[in-house]
Each structure stands twice: as C-alpha cells, then as structure tokens.
Design a protein around this motif. Structure first.
Motif, PDB file in Angstrom:
ATOM      1  N   TYR A   1      35.784  33.774  48.765  1.00 14.61           N
ATOM      2  CA  TYR A   1      36.959  33.979  47.624  1.00 14.61           C
ATOM      3  C   TYR A   1      37.022  35.638  47.323  1.00 14.61           C
ATOM      4  CZ  TYR A   1      39.629  34.065  43.414  1.00 14.61           C
ATOM      5  OH  TYR A   1      40.734  34.246  42.486  1.00 14.61           O
ATOM      6  N   GLN A   2      36.011  36.463  47.249  1.00 13.54           N
ATOM      7  CA  GLN A   2      35.985  37.764  46.878  1.00 13.54           C
ATOM      8  C   GLN A   2      36.582  38.417  48.097  1.00 13.54           C
ATOM      9  OE1 GLN A   2      32.087  38.172  45.399  1.00 13.54           O
ATOM     10  NE2 GLN A   2      32.786  38.459  43.191  1.00 13.54           N
ATOM     11  N   ALA A   3      36.392  37.969  49.207  1.00  4.94           N
ATOM     12  CA  ALA A   3      36.954  38.729  50.624  1.00  4.94           C
ATOM     13  C   ALA A   3      38.279  38.381  50.685  1.00  4.94           C
ATOM     14  CB  ALA A   3      36.123  38.310  51.730  1.00  4.94           C
ATOM     15  N   ASN A   4      38.550  37.168  50.166  1.00 14.15           N
ATOM     16  CA  ASN A   4      40.049  36.984  50.405  1.00 14.15           C
ATOM     17  C   ASN A   4      40.452  35.806  49.267  1.00 14.15           C
ATOM     18  OD1 ASN A   4      42.435  35.859  51.365  1.00 14.15           O
ATOM     19  ND2 ASN A   4      41.816  34.565  52.704  1.00 14.15           N
ATOM     20  N   PRO A   5      41.270  36.435  48.293  1.00 16.83           N
ATOM     21  CA  PRO A   5      41.545  35.834  46.983  1.00 16.83           C
ATOM     22  C   PRO A   5      42.403  34.519  47.264  1.00 16.83           C
ATOM     23  CG  PRO A   5      41.360  38.284  46.716  1.00 16.83           C
ATOM     24  CD  PRO A   5      41.396  37.923  47.988  1.00 16.83           C
ATOM     25  N   ASP A   6      43.203  34.777  48.307  1.00 14.43           N
ATOM     26  CA  ASP A   6      44.124  33.605  48.736  1.00 14.43           C
ATOM     27  C   ASP A   6      43.412  32.443  49.252  1.00 14.43           C
ATOM     28  OD1 ASP A   6      46.247  34.991  48.278  1.00 14.43           O
ATOM     29  OD2 ASP A   6      46.665  35.984  50.246  1.00 14.43           O
ATOM     30  N   PHE A   7      42.101  32.383  49.662  1.00 18.09           N
ATOM     31  CA  PHE A   7      41.307  31.544  49.969  1.00 18.09           C
ATOM     32  C   PHE A   7      41.233  30.308  48.986  1.00 18.09           C
ATOM     33  CE2 PHE A   7      37.020  29.615  49.759  1.00 18.09           C
ATOM     34  CZ  PHE A   7      36.897  29.179  51.124  1.00 18.09           C
ATOM     35  N   GLN A   8      41.553  29.076  49.372  1.00 16.25           N
ATOM     36  CA  GLN A   8      41.230  27.986  48.349  1.00 16.25           C
ATOM     37  C   GLN A   8      40.004  27.215  48.917  1.00 16.25           C
ATOM     38  OE1 GLN A   8      42.220  26.929  45.803  1.00 16.25           O
ATOM     39  NE2 GLN A   8      43.667  28.679  45.680  1.00 16.25           N
ATOM     40  N   PRO A   9      38.972  27.149  48.255  1.00 17.80           N
ATOM     41  CA  PRO A   9      37.734  26.517  48.669  1.00 17.80           C
ATOM     42  C   PRO A   9      37.960  25.243  48.672  1.00 17.80           C
ATOM     43  CG  PRO A   9      37.468  27.215  46.414  1.00 17.80           C
ATOM     44  CD  PRO A   9      38.810  27.955  46.816  1.00 17.80           C
TER      45      PRO A   9
ATOM     46  N   MET B   1      39.507  33.010  40.392  1.00 15.96           N
ATOM     47  CA  MET B   1      38.910  31.848  39.541  1.00 15.96           C
ATOM     48  C   MET B   1      38.720  32.116  38.208  1.00 15.96           C
ATOM     49  SD  MET B   1      35.965  30.308  42.202  1.00 15.96           S
ATOM     50  CE  MET B   1      36.011  30.452  43.832  1.00 15.96           C
ATOM     51  N   ASP B   2      38.182  33.227  37.704  1.00 13.83           N
ATOM     52  CA  ASP B   2      37.983  33.936  36.615  1.00 13.83           C
ATOM     53  C   ASP B   2      39.245  34.151  35.836  1.00 13.83           C
ATOM     54  OD1 ASP B   2      35.737  36.135  35.019  1.00 13.83           O
ATOM     55  OD2 ASP B   2      37.006  34.765  34.095  1.00 13.83           O
ATOM     56  N   SER B   3      39.643  33.549  34.906  1.00 13.41           N
ATOM     57  CA  SER B   3      41.042  33.970  34.389  1.00 13.41           C
ATOM     58  C   SER B   3      41.047  34.131  32.675  1.00 13.41           C
ATOM     59  CB  SER B   3      41.797  32.795  34.642  1.00 13.41           C
ATOM     60  OG  SER B   3      41.697  31.652  33.818  1.00 13.41           O
ATOM     61  N   LEU B   4      39.791  34.316  32.361  1.00 13.29           N
ATOM     62  CA  LEU B   4      39.324  34.512  30.951  1.00 13.29           C
ATOM     63  C   LEU B   4      40.360  35.563  30.272  1.00 13.29           C
ATOM     64  CD1 LEU B   4      35.376  34.559  30.739  1.00 13.29           C
ATOM     65  CD2 LEU B   4      36.843  32.959  29.904  1.00 13.29           C
ATOM     66  N   GLU B   5      40.526  36.628  30.965  1.00  9.38           N
ATOM     67  CA  GLU B   5      41.191  37.650  30.241  1.00  9.38           C
ATOM     68  C   GLU B   5      42.625  37.360  30.445  1.00  9.38           C
ATOM     69  OE1 GLU B   5      39.065  41.289  31.094  1.00  9.38           O
ATOM     70  OE2 GLU B   5      37.691  39.867  31.715  1.00  9.38           O
ATOM     71  N   TYR B   6      43.212  36.668  31.128  1.00 10.59           N
ATOM     72  CA  TYR B   6      44.674  36.606  31.195  1.00 10.59           C
ATOM     73  C   TYR B   6      45.251  35.228  30.739  1.00 10.59           C
ATOM     74  CZ  TYR B   6      42.765  40.180  34.189  1.00 10.59           C
ATOM     75  OH  TYR B   6      41.834  41.369  34.542  1.00 10.59           O
ATOM     76  N   GLN B   7      44.483  34.604  29.828  1.00  8.75           N
ATOM     77  CA  GLN B   7      45.025  33.287  29.529  1.00  8.75           C
ATOM     78  C   GLN B   7      46.530  33.299  28.681  1.00  8.75           C
ATOM     79  OE1 GLN B   7      42.090  32.142  27.225  1.00  8.75           O
ATOM     80  NE2 GLN B   7      41.075  30.907  28.880  1.00  8.75           N
ATOM     81  N   GLU B   8      47.458  32.338  28.802  1.00  6.43           N
ATOM     82  CA  GLU B   8      48.603  32.396  28.123  1.00  6.43           C
ATOM     83  C   GLU B   8      48.243  31.679  26.828  1.00  6.43           C
ATOM     84  OE1 GLU B   8      52.030  31.945  29.092  1.00  6.43           O
ATOM     85  OE2 GLU B   8      52.066  32.542  31.061  1.00  6.43           O
ATOM     86  N   GLY B   9      48.657  31.948  25.724  1.00  2.59           N
ATOM     87  CA  GLY B   9      48.374  31.239  24.392  1.00  2.59           C
ATOM     88  C   GLY B   9      47.155  31.866  23.904  1.00  2.59           C
ATOM     89  N   ARG B  10      46.829  33.010  24.486  1.00  2.00           N
ATOM     90  CA  ARG B  10      45.347  33.194  23.650  1.00  2.00           C
ATOM     91  C   ARG B  10      44.946  33.672  22.432  1.00  2.00           C
ATOM     92  NH1 ARG B  10      40.781  36.364  26.336  1.00  2.00           N
ATOM     93  NH2 ARG B  10      39.977  37.740  24.924  1.00  2.00           N
ATOM     94  N   THR B  11      44.178  33.083  21.803  1.00  2.00           N
ATOM     95  CA  THR B  11      43.654  33.536  20.347  1.00  2.00           C
ATOM     96  C   THR B  11      42.590  34.482  20.476  1.00  2.00           C
ATOM     97  OG1 THR B  11      44.731  31.351  19.726  1.00  2.00           O
ATOM     98  CG2 THR B  11      43.787  32.600  18.015  1.00  2.00           C
ATOM     99  N   GLU B  12      42.901  35.766  19.877  1.00  2.00           N
ATOM    100  CA  GLU B  12      41.627  36.605  19.805  1.00  2.00           C
ATOM    101  C   GLU B  12      40.671  36.037  18.726  1.00  2.00           C
ATOM    102  OE1 GLU B  12      41.101  39.073  22.282  1.00  2.00           O
ATOM    103  OE2 GLU B  12      43.341  38.520  23.019  1.00  2.00           O
ATOM    104  N   LEU B  13      39.140  36.024  18.929  1.00  4.69           N
ATOM    105  CA  LEU B  13      38.410  35.879  18.048  1.00  4.69           C
ATOM    106  C   LEU B  13      38.404  36.729  16.788  1.00  4.69           C
ATOM    107  CD1 LEU B  13      35.387  34.996  20.278  1.00  4.69           C
ATOM    108  CD2 LEU B  13      36.750  33.349  19.199  1.00  4.69           C
TER     109      LEU B  13
END
Lengths: 348, 348
Positions: free
Chosen positions: A194-202, B1-13
């Motif tokens: 995934y890191q090499a290709n973010p379009d990749f769907q595992p 995959m990691d979307s922790l920082e880009y959520q919609e409707g995010r409430t800051e702690l």
C-alpha cells in the motif's frame, strides 16, 4: 541536565531477556501484607485472605510496537486490549470480573476515535461479562498507550500457577498456534504494498482467520470452563502470549522441570501454513507457533490421571510431557531430531 | 488506510472537559456483577461482597505531559507515580495494600535508568507499607508512560465517596495548596534559562519546599489516620489532583450541592506566595491553589457535629461550608466579593 543517552556503564534494554528485566527491577522489594499471596512472577497477582482469592493483572499495548494504526481498526484494538488482560486471569484458572482502562493519547486522536476504541472495549466486556469500573485518560506527546488492569476471582484450591508442573505431567495447548503472527505478517506485507502504491486495494478475504486471530484474539474462558466441568484442575498454566517456546520455558523454569513436545502434535491451522508458504523466506509454520506469539491460547499441564478426561476434549491438544529437573525443554521433530527450545529476547 | 487526522465531523479532545470525556466514553456499559459496588465516577472502584471492600484505581503519567526528563529525577518520578495512585485509595478513606506498575519505555532509557525509577517506587512502597505485586514493561516508540494500579481496602461503613456532602457540612482541606504548581513554575523557569545558557547552574535551594511538593508528593495517609483516631468519617472526600476549584466542583456535582469557601482560609505556604511574586505576570497565590493542581492533599466535608474534633487537628483547615442544591460553588474574598469557581478544561 538530561543525560539519559550519555551515561557511562549504560546497559541497553534490548540486551536483556524479559525474565532478567522483571526479576532485576522487582528484586529487593519486601512483602508487607499477608493478603499478598503471590506477587510478581506469574500471570496475575493473587490477593486476599478468604477462600476466594482476588486476581489482578495489568497489560500494556503501545502504538508502533503492539499495534500499527495503518491497519488496526480502533474497535478491534479496544477489544484486544481487554482480551489480553482477561487472558491472564483465565491463565490462573480464574473468572474475570472487572477492568480499568488507562489511555495515554495524543491530540491526533479525536473523540470519535476514542469512542470507537471504547465500542470495542464494551463489546469484549459484554461478551465476557466484565464490568468497566474505572480508568484514566491522559494526554501524551505521541501515539497511544493503553493499559488494562483486569480483576478476577479464583477458588483457592483451583489456582493454577506456573510452578506446579511435575514429572510425567502431560503438556496441553488449546486452539492452534502461530496464526496470530501469520495475520501480522500479512498485514505488514499489505502495508508495504500500500505504501508503494496507495491506489492498491488489499485483498484480505482469504486470510480472514489469521487476521482475526491477530486483530481480535479471544481469551479462552471456554477452555477453563470445560476443564472445570470435567473436574480437571491443571497442575500449571500460562497463556501463550510470547510464543510456545518462551511460554513453555516459563513453565519449565518456574516448575523446575524440563519438557518434551512433539512437532507433529502442535496444532497449526492451514491458513498459517499457507501464509508461511507465501513468504519469500520459506518460513516454517512451526516457527510461527514457537516464536510468533500473540495467540492467547492456554498452555497447561495435567496429571496423567486426567488423561481420559482431556484426550477427546474439543479444542485441547496434548502435545508432550514434562521431564525431570535438569532436562532441557525440547521439541522432537517427525524425523526424531531433538531441538532445544530457546526463549526469544526482550518481549515487547 | 490511516485517516485519523482527516475525519469529517471530528471533535477535538481538548474541547471537552474531563467530566464529559469520561462520562461519554463509559456511557452505556452495563454492570454484570454484584461485586461491582461502585464503578466509574469516584477516586476508586469499590469491589467485593464482604464488609471489607476492595478499592482499585489506576493513574497514568506521560513524559512531556506530566513530567519533563530535563528536570525530573527518575527516582522521584517512581516515587510520585506510586504516590498519586495511592492518594486515590486514601481519598476513599482506604488503606493502600498493593500496586502493579506498567511502563512503556523507549530504548532511550537504559537498564540503569529503569533501576533508578524502581528505586523510587520501592522507597514509596516501603514508606507506606505497600507490596509491588506485578506489572508489565513494554517498548514504546517514544518517551515513557507509567501506569500504576493501586489496590486497597476500606471498611464498608467508612467508605467516603464524592457523593456524600450535604447542606451545612464543613469543607476541609489538608496541608497547603498551590505549592506543587509553584514548584513546576520554578522548574520551567530554570529550564528556559538553562536552555539559553547551558553553563548556567540553577540555584534551587531556596525553593526546596515547593520543588519537593511537585516532584515528590506524599499521599496523606496520616490525615486519614488522624480522622479515624478522632472517630470522624468524612461525608465526602477527594484528593486535590486538578486544583481546588475543579475538585470542589467534583464534590458539588457528585453530591448535588453548592459550596462557599473563604479565600482567607485557603492554606497557602509562604514559598508559594514568594514564587508568585517573582513571576512576571503578577500571579495571585490563590490562583495556584484553585487551578494549579498536583498537591495531592485531601479535600473533604464533615458533618457539623464533628467540628470540635477537627477544628484543632494539625494539618487540617476548615475553609468553608456546603450550600444547597442549585447554588454554585463560590469563593468569597476578604473584600466580600463572591467569585464563581470554574473547572479547568481537559485534565492532562
């Protein structure tokens, strides 16, 4: 003022085994209370004066070490954090009752993220009848560290320490081994892709079992219940958190004995075998079982008189027997080669 | 995959108060066991069926948030980590018995550093007759996070929750307030000076009291003992970890009451006053007492009938009284101005 990194005579933590570290750090502490029946050195502390003892254990999971937010759903993480602490209660033949959850968390996480984590905590609590009774939520400068304190009960005459294995006892293990680590291998492989290709769907569907084993392990309360129903009190028990080799050595060292386990009897799931065959270094499935860790199955010993009660018990495998003090812990291969088991170093 | 920082409707702690956070996260959890007498919402959980109840609490300290390795001796840190958890047991009118210590630590720390930390843990254990009964030591990617689980006992009829304060009860506090935060202010000031000029040797001798209050707080077991000797069971109690204002509000909210405390009765040490006068922003000493936190003194209420027993008790100060439900928590100044107390936001 800060000289942490420039000390003379500095000993690096990763040069120490986990045994040495815990022993050395808790050495010299005195016991002040009769209610402290058992302190450091087993899966739980054993406390109290009544015939029903209190069990207490803590387990910590750290981001970047025990879990990677790239591929760890927060709900699974919450579930797992509870499961691994509860597994320690179970490994003393106990009944889990309560937990407290402490979380150090950076501002990178939102309220919604913590709620997702707690949804997993709640799922595990509801599944295993556990009460969440407290905790602490603090800021951290980076990442997340979760510590779960689990509290349980056990009847005095049913406590199973690591110390009770004796000559000729049978060595048993529940479920299968090496699958959790196989799940981790798959997740790490897909992450690199995934890191090499973010379009990749595992495509993870065909690895569902090993992935669940890693991401969402289950404490084997069912096994302890079956043993209880059959009237069997194991002579020793531990949960397989560090891998079969390390945890067998824990029992052998604590019980002052050796052991012989048979490779062909070590339970390994077909998905584990398949994952190993896919890895470029031709990994042996039994290596995952011995050294992978994270399965949270129960490893225990029983007296030979209980053989008939256990031999056909679903989910339990007899994999070997205890040998006398001074003998090593070994695995015998199908070719009758004897391999001495070695503990993996510093446990994360 | 990691979307922790880009959520919609995010409430800051940091937009949430600590009350809201803990309440929201533990909302919806069911209680499964009769042995869970009290769960989330006080200084400790209260467990068990016998007349002597078990108390359990966890507290976490995180590097960069609760302690700065620039000026925190590891031995003091170990001592403090134990003291703050034990203080919670004391705040339920309990007797501390055992602790478990969980540490997530990066490779920046050596074995010798951990041994120094444990020397402090041991010192506190020996001083207060506490058994170290377990723990977990894991790697972390950065910094140190220490979680101490403390276990104690309390007689059922002597448990002091936050919920028991009632109209006309007297509000009492032990020791003095604001000194721990004053110690922190000095350490932060000297750190800035040192960073500007590493040859600078800080002169800390004249701040010994406030520094010790911050670096090495003591759980007030002595006060609980004195109250017990005098036959006084407080109607409510909490330890002052977040500052007098927040902790008074904890009691008022839990007990459904208001309170009135008198500024001139709030105990403040002369070193606290001196530190405040040295600060460039002309800080008021009472602000440190109200909002500084970290003193780990006991804040409690007593029935008026116990006034004679408490009024001359060494180390105890009567600072006000409880008012009826619907009234705010206020501080009355010597000029007879009434200031409504406000909780500080998200507690670290």
């Amino acid at each position: 003022m800060d000289s942490l990194e420039y000390q003379e005579g500095r000993t690096e933590l990763d040069t120490l085994g986990i045994f040495a570290l815990v022993d050395r750090l808790s050495d010299g502490f005195e016991r002040h209370h009769d209610t402290t029946v058992k302190g450091v050195g087993d899966d739980c502390a054993v406390l109290g004066t009544s015939p029903v003892k209190t069990l207490v254990t803590v387990n910590t999971l750290a981001e970047g070490v025990h879990f990677d937010m790239m591929y760890t759903p927060l709900k699974h993480l919450g579930y797992k954090a509870v499961a691994v602490s509860v597994s320690n209660i179970v490994a003393m033949n106990g009944r889990p009752k309560q937990i407290e959850v402490s979380i150090a968390v950076s501002n990178r996480y939102s309220l919604e993220a913590l709620e997702e984590l707690y949804a997993g905590i709640r799922l595990c609590c509801d599944r295993y009848d556990i009460d969440l009774v407290g905790g602490d939520t603090v800021s951290s400068r980076s990442g997340m560290v979760i510590t779960v304190t689990a509290i349980g009960e056990v009847d005095e005459d049913k406590i199973t320490y690591r110390t009770g294995a004796k000559l000729h006892d049978l060595v048993c293990v529940s479920g299968d081994l090496g699958s959790a680590y196989s799940g981790l291998l798959i997740l790490e492989r897909e992450k690199v892709t995934y890191q090499a290709n973010p379009d990749f769907q595992p495509d993870l569907d065909s690895y569902d079992y090993v992935l669940e084993r890693f991401l969402k392990p289950e404490p084997r309360i069912d096994i302890v219940q079956k043993l209880s129903d059959a009237g069997v009190v194991p002579t020793s028990m531990i949960d397989v958190s560090d891998g079969l080799a390390s945890d067998l050595l824990h029992i052998c060292q604590s019980s002052h004995c050796g052991c012989e386990v048979y490779e062909e009897h070590i339970p390994i799931d077909y998905q584990t075998t398949r994952v190993c065959s896919e890895m470029s270094n031709n990994m042996l499935p039994v290596s995952n079982a011995l050294n992978g860790g994270g399965d949270y199955e129960l490893l225990f010993t029983i007296d030979q008189k209980d053989y008939e009660k256990v031999k056909d018990m679903e989910g339990v495998h007899i994999i070997g027997h205890i040998t006398e003090e001074g003998m090593p812990a070994v695995m015998v291969t199908p070719q009758n080669t004897t391999i001495t088991l070695v503990a993996q170093g510093y446990r994360n």
